[in-house]
Design an enzyme around this catalytic site. Sequence first.
Site, PDB file in Angstrom:
ATOM      1  N   CYS A 226     -13.849   4.841 -28.631  1.00 18.50           N
ATOM      2  CA  CYS A 226     -15.080   5.614 -28.872  1.00 18.50           C
ATOM      3  C   CYS A 226     -15.875   5.897 -27.608  1.00 18.50           C
ATOM      4  O   CYS A 226     -17.024   5.468 -27.480  1.00 18.50           O
ATOM      5  CB  CYS A 226     -15.932   4.859 -29.870  1.00 18.50           C
ATOM      6  SG  CYS A 226     -15.015   4.569 -31.371  1.00 18.50           S
TER       7      CYS A 226
ATOM      8  N   ARG B  22      -6.059   3.523 -15.685  1.00 16.88           N
ATOM      9  CA  ARG B  22      -6.059   4.225 -14.398  1.00 16.88           C
ATOM     10  C   ARG B  22      -6.672   5.635 -14.456  1.00 16.88           C
ATOM     11  O   ARG B  22      -7.441   5.991 -13.569  1.00 16.88           O
ATOM     12  CB  ARG B  22      -4.644   4.271 -13.798  1.00 16.88           C
ATOM     13  CG  ARG B  22      -4.021   2.871 -13.617  1.00 16.88           C
ATOM     14  CD  ARG B  22      -2.796   2.860 -12.735  1.00 16.88           C
ATOM     15  NE  ARG B  22      -3.167   3.185 -11.371  1.00 16.88           N
ATOM     16  CZ  ARG B  22      -3.022   4.361 -10.825  1.00 16.88           C
ATOM     17  NH1 ARG B  22      -2.445   5.331 -11.487  1.00 16.88           N
ATOM     18  NH2 ARG B  22      -3.435   4.579  -9.601  1.00 16.88           N
TER      19      ARG B  22
ATOM     20  N   GLY C 267       0.763  -1.243   0.000  1.00 18.41           N
ATOM     21  CA  GLY C 267       0.000   0.000   0.000  1.00 18.41           C
ATOM     22  C   GLY C 267       0.790   1.287   0.000  1.00 18.41           C
ATOM     23  O   GLY C 267       0.213   2.362  -0.194  1.00 18.41           O
TER      24      GLY C 267
HETATM   25  N1  LLP Z   1      -1.761  -6.871  -0.692  1.00 19.39           N
HETATM   26  C1  LLP Z   1      -3.082  -6.954  -0.937  1.00 19.39           C
HETATM   27  C2  LLP Z   1      -3.889  -7.906  -0.188  1.00 19.39           C
HETATM   28  C3  LLP Z   1      -3.666  -6.114  -1.912  1.00 19.39           C
HETATM   29  O1  LLP Z   1      -4.970  -6.190  -2.136  1.00 19.39           O
HETATM   30  C4  LLP Z   1      -2.851  -5.199  -2.628  1.00 19.39           C
HETATM   31  C5  LLP Z   1      -3.415  -4.329  -3.652  1.00 19.39           C
HETATM   32  C6  LLP Z   1      -1.476  -5.172  -2.339  1.00 19.39           C
HETATM   33  C7  LLP Z   1      -0.971  -6.019  -1.364  1.00 19.39           C
HETATM   34  C8  LLP Z   1      -0.527  -4.254  -3.052  1.00 19.39           C
HETATM   35  O2  LLP Z   1      -0.795  -2.921  -2.820  1.00 19.39           O
HETATM   36  P1  LLP Z   1       0.197  -1.812  -3.395  1.00 19.39           P
HETATM   37  O3  LLP Z   1       1.521  -1.940  -2.649  1.00 19.39           O
HETATM   38  O4  LLP Z   1       0.373  -2.068  -4.826  1.00 19.39           O
HETATM   39  O5  LLP Z   1      -0.471  -0.549  -3.115  1.00 19.39           O
HETATM   40  N2  LLP Z   1      -5.591  -1.028  -9.500  1.00 19.39           N
HETATM   41  C9  LLP Z   1      -5.420  -0.029  -8.472  1.00 19.39           C
HETATM   42  C10 LLP Z   1      -4.736  -0.577  -7.246  1.00 19.39           C
HETATM   43  C11 LLP Z   1      -5.407  -1.793  -6.656  1.00 19.39           C
HETATM   44  C12 LLP Z   1      -4.715  -2.349  -5.446  1.00 19.39           C
HETATM   45  C13 LLP Z   1      -5.290  -3.651  -5.061  1.00 19.39           C
HETATM   46  N3  LLP Z   1      -4.655  -4.328  -3.978  1.00 19.39           N
HETATM   47  C14 LLP Z   1      -4.673   1.177  -9.070  1.00 19.39           C
HETATM   48  O6  LLP Z   1      -4.368   1.160 -10.246  1.00 19.39           O
HETATM   49  O7  LLP Z   1      -4.435   2.153  -8.377  1.00 19.39           O
END
Ligand code: LLP
Length: 421
Positions: free
Chosen positions: A346, A314, A239
């Site tokens: 489109c 995005r 996150g």
């Molecule tokens: N762990 C779990 C259980 C998760 O659901 C996620 C991301 C991560 C780790 C990794 O999080 P990160 O370090 O990448 O923030 N498609 C969206 C982001 C979706 C994130 C989903 N879960 C975007 O393009 O912003």
Amino acid sequence: MDHFLYQNGVLHAEDVPLPEIAAAVGTPFYVYSTATLLRHFTLFDEALNWTDHLVCYAMKAASNQAILKTLAQAGAGMDVVSGGEYLRAKAAGVPGDRIVFSGVGKTAEEIHMALTGGIRQFNVESEPEMVVLNRVAGEVGVTAPITIRVNPDVDAKTHAKIATGKSENKFGIPIARAREVYAMAAAMEHLDVIGIDVHIGSQLTELGPFEQAYLKVAELTEQLRADGHDIRRLDLGGGLGIPYTRSNEAPPLPMEFGALIQRTVGHLGCEIEIEPGRLIAGNAGLMVSGVIYVKSGEGRDFLILDGAMNDLIRPAMYEAYHDIIPVTEPAPGTEQAPFDIVGPVCESGDTFAKQRMMPPVAAGELVAFRSAGAYGAVMSSEYNTRPLIPEVLVKGDQYAVIRPRPTFDEIINRDTIPEWL
Ligand code: LLP
């Protein structure tokens, strides 16, 4: 920091000029920098050096096997969320004991696959999942190591579509019910309860929400230990956000994140896992696109690109900002003008940026979307029968196509026509 810099007036990926790749594979395409991927992984790894740990790359961010292999060779584990991701990680050579399985809807088939193929742990998200996992583990004749994902009810202060740690979200079990659910799990014959899992959202740009969540996890660890559970591993999720703009954002660094973890849960003596995705891959990738037309509209000008929302969703989906820069470096002092930067799909949602100040670029020139390495290629689709775009990995002065562009025949011939037609 990344490795996409202008050299002699041309944007490079490490030591490879982007026009060279464009000439070889066509546009649009994704390009990743090995050095940036490794640098980001290493920052996390070093941030947790004070304890026994594993950085499990959240491969949903960018899951090409060449990327997985690059990170796995550096010592990364993987966080997977589907049977497909599990098989992809295995195909890239990641051993089962470095794969953690997250997700709210693991099916019995996916669980079976991971139990037979080898798994480090399941991050269980509900009681019904626990029942299925216990049953399948019994059938396979193994004990499944589990953590239970708790929902700490904290506000991650990020986009609503990517916040996961509030009680109204579908993720985890409410932390208030954790002791009851851990007691249930401990009573199940084929489960080994080893730890706690938490993940509160993505693109967090301050440490406060992490701190709130981890303090709750620390307190819960002590309660659960008092209840007789041998809590020895904490999976603290991913996150941590990245800077999408070059000026006004400065999210905390992995080192500060690691220090926060030490401060909040370090005294418990648990093994630590984290699941970063975006921070490892995000600024390690660009989407490079060609300008098809420069169109003058009613009071505004449009840059019409050959990349579209199906290639990088995005902006359309999260109102996300991506820096868009010309591949040919503008001369110092070049005047900028506002453009709406759009793709050919489109619908009006196929807009990457509105009234974005840009130096003049002409049809046939190249632009690069920065910070597109995470949740870019993996979220792309073939909407408008547009082929998935190639992925290219650069290492120093070498590059390789790590996913070719499919041909139109390949796409069209996937359809099968019923006999009655
Ligand atoms: N762990 C779990 C259980 C998760 O659901 C996620 C991301 C991560 C780790 C990794 O999080 P990160 O370090 O990448 O923030 N498609 C969206 C982001 C979706 C994130 C989903 N879960 C975007 O393009 O912003």
